[in-house]
Motif scaffolding. Sequence first.
Motif, PDB file in Angstrom:
ATOM      1  N   SER A  61       0.854  -1.202   0.000  1.00 58.17           N
ATOM      2  CA  SER A  61       0.000   0.000   0.000  1.00 58.17           C
ATOM      3  C   SER A  61       0.883   1.243   0.000  1.00 58.17           C
ATOM      4  O   SER A  61       2.081   1.178   0.310  1.00 58.17           O
ATOM      5  N   GLY A  62       0.238   2.368  -0.310  1.00 60.01           N
ATOM      6  CA  GLY A  62       0.942   3.639  -0.180  1.00 60.01           C
ATOM      7  C   GLY A  62       1.264   3.910   1.284  1.00 60.01           C
ATOM      8  O   GLY A  62       2.318   4.458   1.608  1.00 60.01           O
ATOM      9  N   TYR A  63       0.329   3.506   2.152  1.00 58.28           N
ATOM     10  CA  TYR A  63       0.595   3.688   3.595  1.00 58.28           C
ATOM     11  C   TYR A  63       1.906   3.002   3.984  1.00 58.28           C
ATOM     12  O   TYR A  63       2.765   3.603   4.630  1.00 58.28           O
ATOM     13  N   PHE A  88      -4.122  12.960   2.516  1.00 58.87           N
ATOM     14  CA  PHE A  88      -4.847  11.788   3.006  1.00 58.87           C
ATOM     15  C   PHE A  88      -4.248  11.404   4.361  1.00 58.87           C
ATOM     16  O   PHE A  88      -3.036  11.509   4.579  1.00 58.87           O
ATOM     17  N   ALA A  90      -3.334   8.824   5.731  1.00 62.19           N
ATOM     18  CA  ALA A  90      -2.261   7.825   5.804  1.00 62.19           C
ATOM     19  C   ALA A  90      -0.877   8.472   5.915  1.00 62.19           C
ATOM     20  O   ALA A  90       0.025   7.913   6.542  1.00 62.19           O
ATOM     21  N   THR A  91      -0.697   9.647   5.302  1.00 58.63           N
ATOM     22  CA  THR A  91       0.604  10.332   5.391  1.00 58.63           C
ATOM     23  C   THR A  91       0.935  10.583   6.857  1.00 58.63           C
ATOM     24  O   THR A  91       2.072  10.379   7.313  1.00 58.63           O
ATOM     25  N   ASP A 158       5.763  11.923  -0.707  1.00 64.07           N
ATOM     26  CA  ASP A 158       4.480  11.221  -0.818  1.00 64.07           C
ATOM     27  C   ASP A 158       3.980  11.473  -2.240  1.00 64.07           C
ATOM     28  O   ASP A 158       3.386  12.514  -2.548  1.00 64.07           O
ATOM     29  N   CYS A 160       1.958   9.389  -3.793  1.00 60.79           N
ATOM     30  CA  CYS A 160       0.827   8.448  -3.972  1.00 60.79           C
ATOM     31  C   CYS A 160      -0.179   8.957  -4.998  1.00 60.79           C
ATOM     32  O   CYS A 160      -0.918   8.174  -5.575  1.00 60.79           O
ATOM     33  N   GLN A 161      -0.230  10.278  -5.206  1.00 63.72           N
ATOM     34  CA  GLN A 161      -1.166  10.820  -6.203  1.00 63.72           C
ATOM     35  C   GLN A 161      -0.431  11.341  -7.427  1.00 63.72           C
ATOM     36  O   GLN A 161      -1.023  12.061  -8.231  1.00 63.72           O
ATOM     37  N   SER A 182       1.139   4.725  -4.299  1.00 64.09           N
ATOM     38  CA  SER A 182      -0.023   3.888  -4.011  1.00 64.09           C
ATOM     39  C   SER A 182      -0.588   3.379  -5.328  1.00 64.09           C
ATOM     40  O   SER A 182      -0.715   4.149  -6.284  1.00 64.09           O
ATOM     41  N   LYS A 187      -6.200   4.922  -8.403  1.00 70.24           N
ATOM     42  CA  LYS A 187      -5.059   5.776  -8.737  1.00 70.24           C
ATOM     43  C   LYS A 187      -4.820   5.719 -10.256  1.00 70.24           C
ATOM     44  O   LYS A 187      -5.263   4.779 -10.928  1.00 70.24           O
TER      45      LYS A 187
HETATM   46  C1  LIG Z   1      -1.581  11.518  -0.708  1.00 71.54           C
HETATM   47  C2  LIG Z   1      -1.753  10.077  -0.304  1.00 71.54           C
HETATM   48  N1  LIG Z   1      -0.914   9.548   0.597  1.00 71.54           N
HETATM   49  C3  LIG Z   1      -1.017   8.261   0.979  1.00 71.54           C
HETATM   50  C4  LIG Z   1      -1.996   7.436   0.467  1.00 71.54           C
HETATM   51  C5  LIG Z   1      -2.119   6.040   0.971  1.00 71.54           C
HETATM   52  O1  LIG Z   1      -2.122   5.075  -0.027  1.00 71.54           O
HETATM   53  P1  LIG Z   1      -2.877   3.659   0.194  1.00 71.54           P
HETATM   54  O2  LIG Z   1      -4.333   3.915   0.172  1.00 71.54           O
HETATM   55  O3  LIG Z   1      -2.391   2.818  -0.932  1.00 71.54           O
HETATM   56  O4  LIG Z   1      -2.412   3.147   1.520  1.00 71.54           O
HETATM   57  C6  LIG Z   1      -2.892   7.948  -0.473  1.00 71.54           C
HETATM   58  C7  LIG Z   1      -3.958   7.093  -1.044  1.00 71.54           C
HETATM   59  O5  LIG Z   1      -5.089   7.436  -1.187  1.00 71.54           O
HETATM   60  C8  LIG Z   1      -2.791   9.311  -0.855  1.00 71.54           C
HETATM   61  O6  LIG Z   1      -3.643   9.856  -1.740  1.00 71.54           O
END
Ligand SMILES: Cc1ncc(COP(=O)(O)O)c(C=O)c1O
Length: 368
Positions: A61-63, A88, A90-91, A158, A160-161, A182, A187
């Motif tokens: 995952s991005g997380y 998001f 998760a960051t 980050d 992820c986007q 991510s 995505k």
């Molecule tokens: C800016 C950002 N950071 C982190 C993530 C986390 O990615 P994931 O959902 O794959 O864990 C996302 C995902 O939506 C995101 O948009």
Amino acid sequence: MGYRVRFVKPDEAYQCIKTEIDTAIDGCLEKGDLILRQQLRDFEKRLADYVGVKYAVGVNSGYHALHLSLLAAGVRPGDEVITVAHTFVATISAIVHCGATPVLIDVGADYNMNVDQLEAAITPKTRAIIPVHLNGRMSDMDLIMEIAGKHRLKVIEDACQSLGGTFRGKRAGSIGTTGCFSFYPFKALGCYGDGGAVTTNDPEIARAVTLLRFNGEDRETGEYHYHGYTALLDNVQAAILDVKLRHFFAWTEHRRMIAEKYHKGLKGVGDLRLPHYTDDRYADGFQNYVIRTKKRDELRNYLADNGVETLVHWFKPVWEHKALDLGVWNLPETVSICKEVISLPMSAETTSDEVDIVNEVIRDFFKR
Ligand SMILES: Cc1ncc(COP(=O)(O)O)c(C=O)c1O
């Protein structure tokens, strides 16, 4: 409700490349290639080449890309990590799960880190900075890398986007200590479940992430080097991503074309603020097409009533979710953005005709 214009169309996306995807999945299943096989290595190599780095390590995952990057970069309990509030969650959770403290700063008009606030947020406890390249647009990496260098801080991008976005010709994820991606299904490059990756030029960071994603184990020797995580990118997802990455140039160009069509159709309409900026250091990937208006809720309802599906990222600042215990921050741009933004339909399958419909509905709204 069935929408005339859907936000994304994952079923159509599959149909466009069905034969290639089915072949890739069958190839894994028929050989029993499920974990840590050639398909994963092939995808990691293709991703590293695309991003323009030496190493890419697939994670789930991005997380986890963020969490394992922070650990590999040496972030420990008691450290501070500076990032933006407009991201998001998760960051921020990745920082908290390292036992570190998130220090939040505001964003500018392009939704990315307001670099003017960065240096004032640095303390003796600061260990790293996480610029978040939001909506497909990179942050000002010149200034971020300069300040990080001066204070000897690690930079975890980050991205992820922002796979596909560039800054001074360099791709997202190729400038900092690591880049975090991510592959969540919606995505720009998405798999059929969760997935992510860490990119880096640093062999030690690549090795640490490779061990951490597999419970700390060195597969060659069987030795456990860390209390790690079960955070591997599955082989089947890697095989799917390897197919999709071959189409990614064309998909990114399509997103840019769609963005330009929105731009042409909506320029000067009402109080709209559109995501186009005059700074040729950037080429944006348009993961999201985000517009801004003081009449956000009315416009969003009007779009829904007229068959257009939209999303809002995000309805309130992250620190207002009290259970997260992030303290209270005075970040006015983040607060305003949460009240004003709408993400319009955007994907590699969004058609020109669909953009015409959306533009017309929005123009009608502002004419009434
Ligand atoms: C800016 C950002 N950071 C982190 C993530 C986390 O990615 P994931 O959902 O794959 O864990 C996302 C995902 O939506 C995101 O948009």
